[in-house]
Design an enzyme around this catalytic site. Structure first.
Site, PDB file in Angstrom:
ATOM      1  N   GLY A 212       0.838  -1.204   0.000  1.00 54.14           N
ATOM      2  CA  GLY A 212       0.000   0.000   0.000  1.00 54.14           C
ATOM      3  C   GLY A 212       0.863   1.239   0.000  1.00 54.14           C
ATOM      4  N   ASN A 213       0.269   2.375   0.303  1.00 56.29           N
ATOM      5  CA  ASN A 213       1.047   3.612   0.412  1.00 56.29           C
ATOM      6  C   ASN A 213       0.402   4.535   1.458  1.00 56.29           C
ATOM      7  OD1 ASN A 213      -0.865   5.521  -0.961  1.00 56.29           O
ATOM      8  ND2 ASN A 213      -0.516   4.090  -2.658  1.00 56.29           N
ATOM      9  N   HIS A 214       1.055   5.662   1.717  1.00 60.47           N
ATOM     10  CA  HIS A 214       0.639   6.520   2.837  1.00 60.47           C
ATOM     11  C   HIS A 214      -0.503   7.484   2.516  1.00 60.47           C
ATOM     12  CE1 HIS A 214       3.682   5.171   5.558  1.00 60.47           C
ATOM     13  NE2 HIS A 214       4.651   5.445   4.714  1.00 60.47           N
TER      14      HIS A 214
END
Ligand code: CTP
Length: 402
Positions: A212-214
């Site tokens: 995923g990512n932030h």
């Protein structure tokens, strides 16, 4: 959410029996989320007390040019009051007040404020049936409409005189409904359908792990809320995020992976006028998703990744009349890279975020963006809240539709 939510409403009350209904009217404004200030003519105080209206509006009531209650008399600045308002409503508007509005006879605070108002002014007449039909009243209605004021017609029914007919002030619920319908019909994105992507995507590795990512999704959610406030029909395709839409008219489609976001976008894209890709879509996903949890074994472990579909580029390829807006998150050669993305993805506008700018990027309340259009006009913006950036983006959309 009512279109009156957050609006500053100046209610002018003149002296007719219908003034007693302004207590309900103020309540309804407050319930709709509006901020209300009340100006009363001296005569209206015989029908409803300032204390009632100040209690309900949560604001002091204004009724004279000077506050003479104490030794330090204070001037009630009618210009400030008028400029404060997003809309002014005169209800009830008696024959006397209407004729003063026509001639500009500003012998009370209400008329002086009306003459200073730059916002839309609505008036809800209230009078006996013969007065309502009298040529001088009809002339007042016509003149006031010609001045750009908006009339909320009186209703039929029992009148204070005991007669029955047209002349009763519209019921408070109907006044609110009239205002909401009128304001909504004038919203700049009324009739437009906007597709927005927001948040990250999660690409499964196995049943318990993902890549995923932030991205928090805030930027996309702010655009969705603002677009709905401006009257657009919004479809928000959201990756995993804790954000909730504030405006219940936004249709939210929750997705997890890039493929799900791609499918949802393509399902709606044909019908929309605008698409804004604010999501931080994963560029790669595991080639194979393990069906069972991967056990810890070897010292080193690698996952083979393959590209996800570029959703925005795919929308650019099949674009017809849609106004297509993308984001670019860059850390170097920002302008050049963003221009390449405009061409590669067939965009009309790109919103460039540089991670070199303090206050911009993931998990921040603020953003600093640069707009670049398809003709490569560059417009750098100040650092501002994500809500304000959302407003700027939608200003571009409004400009596009002229
Ligand atoms: N985007 C998309 N689908 C993807 C990747 C990106 O729709 N699979 C969209 C993003 O929502 C954004 C724009 O494309 O509006 C640009 O995203 P960005 O991450 O800046 O660029 P990429 O095209 O992914 O290229 P790179 O990561 O190499 O800069």
């Amino acid at each position: 959410m009512s279109v009156l939510n957050g609006k500053k409403v100046l209610l002018g009350v003149s002296g007719g029996i219908a003034a007693y209904k302004t207590a309900s009217l103020v309540r309804l404004f407050i319930k709709a989320g509006a901020h209300v200030q009340v100006i009363m003519t001296p005569a209206s105080k015989d029908f409803v007390t300032p204390l009632t209206l100040s209690t309900l509006s949560k604001n002091p009531v204004h009724s004279s040019f000077f506050n003479t209650d104490d030794e330090n008399a204070v001037w009630n600045n009618h210009v400030d009051l008028a400029l404060w308002a997003d809309l002014m409503l005169i209800a009830p508007a008696t024959a006397n007040t209407l004729s003063k509005m026509v001639t500009g006879n500003s012998d009370n605070l209400l008329i002086a404020t009306y003459l200073s108002a730059k916002c839309p002014v609505y008036f809800a007449p209230a009078m006996d049936l013969d007065m309502y039909k009298h040529p001088s009243s009809l002339q007042s209605f016509d003149s006031l409409k010609q001045f750009g004021n908006i009339m909320i017609p009186a209703e039929n029914g029992e009148l204070a005189s005991g007669l029955s007919g047209e002349g009763r002030m519209a019921e408070p619920e109907n006044i609110i409904a009239f205002l909401e319908a009128d304001l909504e019909s004038k919203l700049p994105l009324k009739g437009k359908k906007i597709l927005i992507t927001a948040g990250p995507t999660y690409e499964a590795i196995d049943p318990v792990r993902f890549i995923g990512n932030h991205s928090s999704g805030k930027m996309g959610f702010d655009i969705a809320n603002e677009a709905a406030k401006l009257g657009a029909k919004v479809i928000l395709i959201a990756g995993p995020t804790h954000f909730k839409v504030k405006n219940s008219s936004v249709e939210v489609v929750n997705v997890v992976s890039a493929q799900e976001m791609y499918d949802a976008c393509h399902q709606h894209y044909n019908d929309v006028d605008v698409a804004i890709a604010a999501a931080a879509v994963a560029d790669y996903k595991p080639k194979v998703v393990a069906l069972q949890k991967i056990k810890k074994a070897a010292d080193e472990f690698s996952i083979e990744l393959e590209k996800t579909k570029d959703i925005l580029a795919s929308l650019g390829t099949i674009k017809k009349n849609q106004f297509l807006i993308g984001f670019a998150l860059e850390t170097q050669n920002e302008i050049e890279n963003a221009k390449l993305k405009i061409q590669k993805k067939n965009l009309d506008l790109i919103v460039l975020n540089s991670l070199q700018d303090e206050g911009a990027g993931f998990k921040k309340e603020t953003n600093k963006v640069t707009f670049i259009d398809k003709n490569f006009n560059i417009e750098p913006m100040e650092l501002k809240s994500k809500e304000a950036v959302a407003t700027d983006i939608l200003r571009k959309v409004i400009e596009h539709f002229g």
